[in-house]
Design a protein around this motif. Structure first.
Motif, PDB file in Angstrom:
ATOM      1  N   LEU A   1     -56.358  84.543 -69.806  1.00  0.00           N
ATOM      2  CA  LEU A   1     -55.810  84.824 -68.705  1.00  0.00           C
ATOM      3  C   LEU A   1     -56.610  83.569 -67.303  1.00  0.00           C
ATOM      4  CD1 LEU A   1     -55.110  88.199 -68.096  1.00  0.00           C
ATOM      5  CD2 LEU A   1     -53.446  86.484 -68.467  1.00  0.00           C
ATOM      6  N   GLU A   2     -55.448  83.203 -66.669  1.00  0.00           N
ATOM      7  CA  GLU A   2     -56.039  83.043 -64.881  1.00  0.00           C
ATOM      8  C   GLU A   2     -56.949  83.389 -64.268  1.00  0.00           C
ATOM      9  OE1 GLU A   2     -52.843  80.055 -63.442  1.00  0.00           O
ATOM     10  OE2 GLU A   2     -52.150  79.909 -65.326  1.00  0.00           O
ATOM     11  N   ARG A   3     -57.143  82.830 -63.371  1.00  0.00           N
ATOM     12  CA  ARG A   3     -58.426  83.901 -62.348  1.00  0.00           C
ATOM     13  C   ARG A   3     -57.643  83.931 -61.579  1.00  0.00           C
ATOM     14  NH1 ARG A   3     -63.576  81.726 -60.749  1.00  0.00           N
ATOM     15  NH2 ARG A   3     -64.444  83.758 -60.942  1.00  0.00           N
ATOM     16  N   GLU A   4     -55.846  83.435 -60.993  1.00  0.00           N
ATOM     17  CA  GLU A   4     -55.191  84.312 -60.159  1.00  0.00           C
ATOM     18  C   GLU A   4     -53.974  85.116 -60.613  1.00  0.00           C
ATOM     19  OE1 GLU A   4     -54.735  82.425 -56.335  1.00  0.00           O
ATOM     20  OE2 GLU A   4     -56.246  81.407 -57.248  1.00  0.00           O
ATOM     21  N   ILE A   5     -53.888  86.399 -59.674  1.00  0.00           N
ATOM     22  CA  ILE A   5     -53.435  86.833 -60.310  1.00  0.00           C
ATOM     23  C   ILE A   5     -51.500  86.722 -60.789  1.00  0.00           C
ATOM     24  CG2 ILE A   5     -51.658  88.915 -59.243  1.00  0.00           C
ATOM     25  CD1 ILE A   5     -54.158  89.395 -56.744  1.00  0.00           C
ATOM     26  N   ILE A   6     -51.219  85.155 -60.178  1.00  0.00           N
ATOM     27  CA  ILE A   6     -49.286  85.098 -60.446  1.00  0.00           C
ATOM     28  C   ILE A   6     -50.310  83.669 -61.358  1.00  0.00           C
ATOM     29  CG2 ILE A   6     -47.834  83.655 -59.949  1.00  0.00           C
ATOM     30  CD1 ILE A   6     -47.688  85.016 -57.227  1.00  0.00           C
ATOM     31  N   GLN A   7     -49.884  84.567 -62.468  1.00  0.00           N
ATOM     32  CA  GLN A   7     -50.341  82.934 -63.812  1.00  0.00           C
ATOM     33  C   GLN A   7     -49.161  81.636 -62.518  1.00  0.00           C
ATOM     34  OE1 GLN A   7     -53.244  83.555 -66.825  1.00  0.00           O
ATOM     35  NE2 GLN A   7     -52.989  85.280 -64.028  1.00  0.00           N
ATOM     36  N   ASN A   8     -50.330  81.251 -63.671  1.00  0.00           N
ATOM     37  CA  ASN A   8     -48.782  79.387 -63.585  1.00  0.00           C
ATOM     38  C   ASN A   8     -47.781  79.527 -64.518  1.00  0.00           C
ATOM     39  OD1 ASN A   8     -48.780  76.909 -61.938  1.00  0.00           O
ATOM     40  ND2 ASN A   8     -50.311  75.898 -63.618  1.00  0.00           N
ATOM     41  N   ARG A   9     -48.296  79.595 -65.399  1.00  0.00           N
ATOM     42  CA  ARG A   9     -47.890  79.610 -67.211  1.00  0.00           C
ATOM     43  C   ARG A   9     -46.467  81.147 -67.166  1.00  0.00           C
ATOM     44  NH1 ARG A   9     -49.320  83.372 -71.469  1.00  0.00           N
ATOM     45  NH2 ARG A   9     -51.491  84.174 -70.614  1.00  0.00           N
ATOM     46  N   GLY A  10     -45.657  80.683 -68.279  1.00  0.00           N
ATOM     47  CA  GLY A  10     -44.457  81.396 -68.282  1.00  0.00           C
ATOM     48  C   GLY A  10     -43.177  81.894 -66.833  1.00  0.00           C
ATOM     49  N   VAL A  11     -43.131  81.354 -65.760  1.00  0.00           N
ATOM     50  CA  VAL A  11     -42.665  80.850 -64.687  1.00  0.00           C
ATOM     51  C   VAL A  11     -41.155  80.105 -65.814  1.00  0.00           C
ATOM     52  CG1 VAL A  11     -41.707  80.361 -62.664  1.00  0.00           C
ATOM     53  CG2 VAL A  11     -44.148  81.183 -63.063  1.00  0.00           C
ATOM     54  N   GLU A  12     -39.974  81.526 -65.480  1.00  0.00           N
ATOM     55  CA  GLU A  12     -39.487  80.893 -65.829  1.00  0.00           C
ATOM     56  C   GLU A  12     -37.682  81.324 -65.986  1.00  0.00           C
ATOM     57  OE1 GLU A  12     -39.559  80.606 -70.542  1.00  0.00           O
ATOM     58  OE2 GLU A  12     -39.622  82.498 -70.622  1.00  0.00           O
ATOM     59  N   ASN A  13     -36.605  80.740 -65.902  1.00  0.00           N
ATOM     60  CA  ASN A  13     -35.691  81.213 -65.502  1.00  0.00           C
ATOM     61  C   ASN A  13     -35.403  82.387 -67.679  1.00  0.00           C
ATOM     62  OD1 ASN A  13     -34.358  80.695 -62.974  1.00  0.00           O
ATOM     63  ND2 ASN A  13     -33.924  78.166 -64.156  1.00  0.00           N
ATOM     64  N   VAL A  14     -33.859  83.352 -66.811  1.00  0.00           N
ATOM     65  CA  VAL A  14     -34.204  83.678 -67.948  1.00  0.00           C
ATOM     66  C   VAL A  14     -32.010  84.331 -68.411  1.00  0.00           C
ATOM     67  CG1 VAL A  14     -33.592  87.112 -68.979  1.00  0.00           C
ATOM     68  CG2 VAL A  14     -35.726  85.576 -66.767  1.00  0.00           C
ATOM     69  N   VAL A  15     -32.215  83.472 -69.938  1.00  0.00           N
ATOM     70  CA  VAL A  15     -30.677  83.671 -70.335  1.00  0.00           C
ATOM     71  C   VAL A  15     -30.565  84.066 -70.797  1.00  0.00           C
ATOM     72  CG1 VAL A  15     -29.304  81.653 -72.046  1.00  0.00           C
ATOM     73  CG2 VAL A  15     -31.239  80.995 -69.871  1.00  0.00           C
ATOM     74  N   GLU A  16     -29.359  85.377 -70.587  1.00  0.00           N
ATOM     75  CA  GLU A  16     -28.423  86.643 -71.260  1.00  0.00           C
ATOM     76  C   GLU A  16     -27.050  85.988 -71.250  1.00  0.00           C
ATOM     77  OE1 GLU A  16     -29.284  89.515 -68.917  1.00  0.00           O
ATOM     78  OE2 GLU A  16     -31.193  89.800 -70.087  1.00  0.00           O
ATOM     79  N   ASP A  17     -27.094  85.685 -73.744  1.00  0.00           N
ATOM     80  CA  ASP A  17     -25.836  85.424 -73.519  1.00  0.00           C
ATOM     81  C   ASP A  17     -25.232  84.290 -72.656  1.00  0.00           C
ATOM     82  OD1 ASP A  17     -25.563  88.269 -75.100  1.00  0.00           O
ATOM     83  OD2 ASP A  17     -24.321  88.945 -73.571  1.00  0.00           O
ATOM     84  N   GLY A  18     -25.844  83.310 -72.978  1.00  0.00           N
ATOM     85  CA  GLY A  18     -25.494  82.511 -72.826  1.00  0.00           C
ATOM     86  C   GLY A  18     -25.681  81.904 -70.805  1.00  0.00           C
ATOM     87  N   GLU A  19     -26.262  83.040 -70.263  1.00  0.00           N
ATOM     88  CA  GLU A  19     -25.747  83.022 -68.593  1.00  0.00           C
ATOM     89  C   GLU A  19     -27.117  83.377 -67.861  1.00  0.00           C
ATOM     90  OE1 GLU A  19     -23.711  85.128 -65.014  1.00  0.00           O
ATOM     91  OE2 GLU A  19     -22.014  85.494 -67.121  1.00  0.00           O
ATOM     92  N   VAL A  20     -27.574  82.192 -66.927  1.00  0.00           N
ATOM     93  CA  VAL A  20     -28.622  83.092 -66.397  1.00  0.00           C
ATOM     94  C   VAL A  20     -28.972  83.909 -65.286  1.00  0.00           C
ATOM     95  CG1 VAL A  20     -31.052  82.248 -64.665  1.00  0.00           C
ATOM     96  CG2 VAL A  20     -29.446  80.056 -66.568  1.00  0.00           C
ATOM     97  N   THR A  21     -29.573  85.099 -65.635  1.00  0.00           N
ATOM     98  CA  THR A  21     -29.165  85.873 -65.497  1.00  0.00           C
ATOM     99  C   THR A  21     -30.071  86.574 -64.491  1.00  0.00           C
ATOM    100  OG1 THR A  21     -30.479  87.128 -67.023  1.00  0.00           O
ATOM    101  CG2 THR A  21     -28.517  87.179 -66.275  1.00  0.00           C
ATOM    102  N   GLY A  22     -31.862  85.535 -64.051  1.00  0.00           N
ATOM    103  CA  GLY A  22     -32.884  85.657 -63.710  1.00  0.00           C
ATOM    104  C   GLY A  22     -33.398  84.633 -63.541  1.00  0.00           C
ATOM    105  N   PHE A  23     -34.764  85.322 -63.811  1.00  0.00           N
ATOM    106  CA  PHE A  23     -36.253  84.591 -63.710  1.00  0.00           C
ATOM    107  C   PHE A  23     -37.168  85.430 -63.958  1.00  0.00           C
ATOM    108  CE2 PHE A  23     -36.027  85.790 -59.486  1.00  0.00           C
ATOM    109  CZ  PHE A  23     -37.824  85.668 -58.339  1.00  0.00           C
ATOM    110  N   ARG A  24     -38.522  84.999 -64.530  1.00  0.00           N
ATOM    111  CA  ARG A  24     -39.075  85.794 -65.592  1.00  0.00           C
ATOM    112  C   ARG A  24     -41.340  84.956 -64.407  1.00  0.00           C
ATOM    113  NH1 ARG A  24     -37.234  87.270 -70.050  1.00  0.00           N
ATOM    114  NH2 ARG A  24     -36.578  84.603 -71.762  1.00  0.00           N
ATOM    115  N   PHE A  25     -42.206  86.059 -64.587  1.00  0.00           N
ATOM    116  CA  PHE A  25     -43.474  84.967 -64.142  1.00  0.00           C
ATOM    117  C   PHE A  25     -44.477  86.077 -64.571  1.00  0.00           C
ATOM    118  CE2 PHE A  25     -41.665  87.018 -60.237  1.00  0.00           C
ATOM    119  CZ  PHE A  25     -43.265  87.932 -60.145  1.00  0.00           C
TER     120      PHE A  25
END
Length: 134
Positions: A2-26
């Motif tokens: 884990l990085e020192r920061e609360i919000i991690q730099n890795r893992g930020v991405e859009n969420v694709v469900e059934d071929g459609e972008v429905t949100g993002f995650r981090f």
């Protein structure tokens, strides 16, 4: 690791469900000095690109299982956010985030049952520039 920061730099991405972008995650790391049971998590406020999601909206993934805040608060001792495990936060946002740099701001609400209410930290605040890659 884990990085020192609360919000991690890795893992930020859009969420694709059934071929459609429905949100993002981090990813976020536990902001407290110890882990917490799911029932102690009161949610996470998320702000990015002029949008705001109330702490009850984002979903949490802990130990590979996705939960709403209501699910977490109804859990007993079977759900735990460990100190060395990042939580995956999923935010519903049709179309997701555009590729590029974004200023992500969060407030995590966790309460500690062993500390009197008047001394509880209200929120753990963090902000960080994150990059979304296609």
């Amino acid at each position: 690791m884990l990085e020192r920061e609360i919000i991690q730099n890795r893992g930020v991405e859009n969420v694709v469900e059934d071929g459609e972008v429905t949100g993002f995650r981090f990813l976020v790391r536990m902001p407290n000095y110890r882990g917490a049971y799911g029932r102690l998590i009161d949610g996470i406020d998320v702000r990015i690109d002029g949008h705001h999601w109330d702490r009850t909206v984002p979903r949490w993934t802990l130990n590979g299982i996705e939960y709403t805040v209501e699910d977490l608060q109804a859990s007993h001792l079977d759900v735990r956010w460990n100190l060395d495990e990042p939580a995956v936060i999923t935010v519903p946002h049709p179309g997701g985030l555009n590729p590029g740099v974004h200023n992500l701001e969060i407030d995590i609400a966790i309460h500690a049952p062993y500390i009197p209410a008047m001394f509880q930290p209200s929120l753990f605040h963090a902000q960080r520039k994150v990059t979304v890659v296609v």
